[in-house]
Scaffold this active site. Structure first.
Site, PDB file in Angstrom:
ATOM      1  CE1 TYR A  35      -3.279   2.941   0.669  1.00  0.00           C
ATOM      2  CE2 TYR A  35      -1.877   3.459   2.553  1.00  0.00           C
ATOM      3  CZ  TYR A  35      -2.894   3.807   1.675  1.00  0.00           C
ATOM      4  OH  TYR A  35      -3.505   5.026   1.799  1.00  0.00           O
ATOM      5  CG  HIS A  82      -3.381  14.123  -0.051  1.00  0.00           C
ATOM      6  ND1 HIS A  82      -3.355  13.512  -1.279  1.00  0.00           N
ATOM      7  CD2 HIS A  82      -3.926  13.204   0.804  1.00  0.00           C
ATOM      8  CE1 HIS A  82      -3.843  12.285  -1.179  1.00  0.00           C
ATOM      9  NE2 HIS A  82      -4.189  12.079   0.074  1.00  0.00           N
ATOM     10  CG  ASN A  86      -0.131   8.316   6.193  1.00  0.00           C
ATOM     11  OD1 ASN A  86      -1.200   8.714   6.642  1.00  0.00           O
ATOM     12  ND2 ASN A  86      -0.035   7.353   5.297  1.00  0.00           N
ATOM     13  CE1 TYR A 116     -17.466  26.200  49.129  1.00  0.00           C
ATOM     14  CE2 TYR A 116     -18.395  25.433  47.054  1.00  0.00           C
ATOM     15  CZ  TYR A 116     -18.386  25.414  48.438  1.00  0.00           C
ATOM     16  OH  TYR A 116     -19.275  24.646  49.117  1.00  0.00           O
ATOM     17  NE  ARG A 129     -14.331  27.688  51.943  1.00  0.00           N
ATOM     18  CZ  ARG A 129     -15.306  26.801  52.180  1.00  0.00           C
ATOM     19  NH1 ARG A 129     -15.015  25.551  52.424  1.00  0.00           N
ATOM     20  NH2 ARG A 129     -16.563  27.196  52.174  1.00  0.00           N
ATOM     21  CG  PHE A 148      -2.679   6.983   9.971  1.00  0.00           C
ATOM     22  CD1 PHE A 148      -4.024   7.008  10.311  1.00  0.00           C
ATOM     23  CD2 PHE A 148      -2.243   6.010   9.092  1.00  0.00           C
ATOM     24  CE1 PHE A 148      -4.918   6.097   9.789  1.00  0.00           C
ATOM     25  CE2 PHE A 148      -3.135   5.092   8.556  1.00  0.00           C
ATOM     26  CZ  PHE A 148      -4.480   5.130   8.903  1.00  0.00           C
ATOM     27  CD  GLU A 167      -8.544   7.787   4.643  1.00  0.00           C
ATOM     28  OE1 GLU A 167      -8.904   8.971   4.687  1.00  0.00           O
ATOM     29  OE2 GLU A 167      -7.600   7.385   3.926  1.00  0.00           O
TER      30      GLU A 167
END
Length: 520
Positions: A55, A85, A197, A281, A284, A329, A413
């Site tokens: 791949y 990409h 990746n 609060y 403290r 990834f 994906e």
């Protein structure tokens, strides 16, 4: 601090990554790393030569994983993956974060499981060493096949495309390479995929967030202690015996820091028998609230440093006969802690705003709105409007990005982390938190002067005097936004906390004694 760091061999920490980015440490590719890189590249070359299907080496990507690519097209495939990409949008990320992406990418690839050429890594190192930083758009990653879009933009300059910052000026990458007499890198099989990746966009944002959040946590303890002094609160709730009964480390550390910060205070001693039973609060419960945020921060620090030394490429090349297409990834391991650190940072701002409000009420001997002549003057009323607005904005940023997933790549994906959004959101929350803490510090410095001639502790008097180098006491209204900006600047550049720590250290006081892991 070390002088040099061996990519792919030494253990990378948050501190070292930032030091490399700042030019304080030199990152190098040593002989051991070069041998591992070369062996991995040779394994990929062998796979291609033998025609075995792997791949991303000789197949398409994502849903196209079953599409074969001929040997002659394997190099073109890697060039095209960077082009296709590069779909990021929005403003560029800060150059420091882009540089951290480069540093963490080199360290991951140099471990020798990605099949990249030595020349490619040497070019990435050239960008780091010469501060030629690629321009990376902030949006477009879903944080699962790695940070594909931002990493593509990060690596476009390798092939002579995209843009870079040179001396802070935005330029064409091709133009800059030509000016140095350099050619574009010729990517080998798998290299494009190895470059894009990975989780380096998420990781770089996490590295910066861990550094910034620690600074805010340290500042919040100092500033909260100053507000407590101004409001004549008690340090009894910070007693170690109390916190040993519920021994969360963050809580124990904050209680210790508050005890040391408040030590030897004449203001504190002046009201030991005042008859007040309890403080609100926000005073403290500082160890419990600040401490819970520290616990969240510590977990993020641990996970970030694990990721800093991880291989997040795909497929992983163990050797020529053993490649694994897996999911290293995927950004989920950082997406979740980045999201809940958004809550932790937002809560630190929330309690700070409450203390700002207490300082304005005119109780326990302070003038209402921290000014004597109010009516004509609004005093410190309106700065608290800003903290209220910032606290609410932070709440709107607390929706966890990692709670969502939208399938991509036609369902190949089908679960993504959205961790890139988590990282960006946390840093936006920290932007607001720095302003909130600055407003509390401005208000606390104003308030503590109404306790004169009594003095606070030596540490807090130093902190007060340090602020007064930038912002004066306000006897009447003025444009407080200018004061806020000045005080925010000394919080944001770490100088406020660093100066206070240096003063304490000079007096032999280690505020983080016995908790070395809570420093990055």
């Amino acid at each position: 601090m070390i002088n040099s760091f061996q990519y792919g061999i030494d253990t990378l920490t948050i501190r070292t990554a930032i030091a490399i980015a700042n030019g304080q440490v030199k990152g190098i590719l040593g002989e051991e790393a070069i041998e591992k890189i070369s062996r991995s590249a040779a394994a990929v070359a062998s796979i291609v030569a033998e025609g075995r299907t792997v791949y991303g080496v000789n197949t398409g990507f994502g849903i196209l994983a079953n599409t074969p690519i001929s040997e002659e097209d394997t190099k073109t495939l890697q060039y095209k993956i960077l082009q296709s990409h590069s779909v990021g949008v929005g403003d560029p990320i800060a150059p420091e974060i882009a540089k951290l992406m480069l540093i963490t990418k080199v360290h991951a690839l140099a471990q020798g499981f990605s099949g990249v050429q030595l020349s490619t890594l040497e070019r990435l190192c050239w960008h780091i060493d010469n501060d030629i930083i690629p321009i990376v758009p902030e949006k477009g990653s879903v944080g699962a096949s790695g940070d594909l879009a931002p990493l593509s933009h990060l690596c476009l300059p390798l092939i002579g495309l995209g843009e870079v910052y040179e001396n802070g000026i935005r330029k064409s990458a091709g133009e800059v390479l030509s000016s140095y007499g350099m050619q574009a890198v010729q990517l080998g099989p798998k290299e494009g995929l190895a470059l894009i990746n990975g989780t380096q966009f998420i990781l770089a944002h996490a590295v910066k967030a861990v550094q910034r959040f620690q600074n805010c946590l340290d500042a919040a303890d100092i500033i909260g202690a100053m507000s407590l002094e101004a409001l004549t609160g008690t340090k009894a709730p910070f007693d170690e015996a109390l916190h040993q009964l519920r021994p969360f480390e963050g809580n124990l550390l904050v209680a210790q820091r508050l005890r040391k910060i408040l030590s030897d205070s004449a203001i504190m001693q002046s009201h030991v028998d005042c008859g007040r039973v309890q403080d609100p609060y926000s005073l403290r419960c500082m160890p419990q609230v600040h401490g819970a945020s520290r616990n969240a921060w510590y977990h993020l620090k641990q996970l970030t440093e694990t990721e800093l030394n991880s291989v997040t490429d795909n497929p992983i090349v163990l050797d020529a006969d053993h490649t694994i297409s897996g999911g290293n990834f995927h950004g989920q391991p950082l997406a979740l802690p980045l999201d809940y650190n958004c809550f932790a940072a937002a809560e630190l701002g929330n309690i700070s705003d409450r203390r700002c409000y207490l300082l304005l009420e005119g109780k326990w001997g302070l003038p209402m709105l921290l000014m004597n002549n109010v009516g004509l003057n609004s005093g410190f009323m309106i700065p608290q409007y800003t903290t209220a607005a910032l606290v609410t904005e932070n709440k709107t940023l607390c929706f966890p990005a990692s709670a969502d997933s939208i399938p991509t790549s036609l369902g190949q994906e089908d679960h993504v982390s959205m961790g890139s959004i988590s990282g960006r959101k946390l840093n936006r929350v920290l932007d607001n938190l720095e302003f909130i803490l600055a407003i509390e510090l401005m208000s606390a410095c104003q308030a503590i002067e109404f306790r004169r001639p009594l003095k606070s502790s030596p540490i807090l008097e130093f902190a007060h005097d340090h602020v007064r180098e930038y912002v004066e006491f306000a006897s009447e209204d003025r444009i407080f936004s200018k004061d806020i900006e000045k005080i925010t600047a000394i919080i944001r550049d770490f100088s406020f906390v660093n100066q206070v720590n240096a003063f304490a250290g000079g007096a032999g006081i280690d505020l983080n004694e016995n908790y070395p892991g809570y420093i990055c």
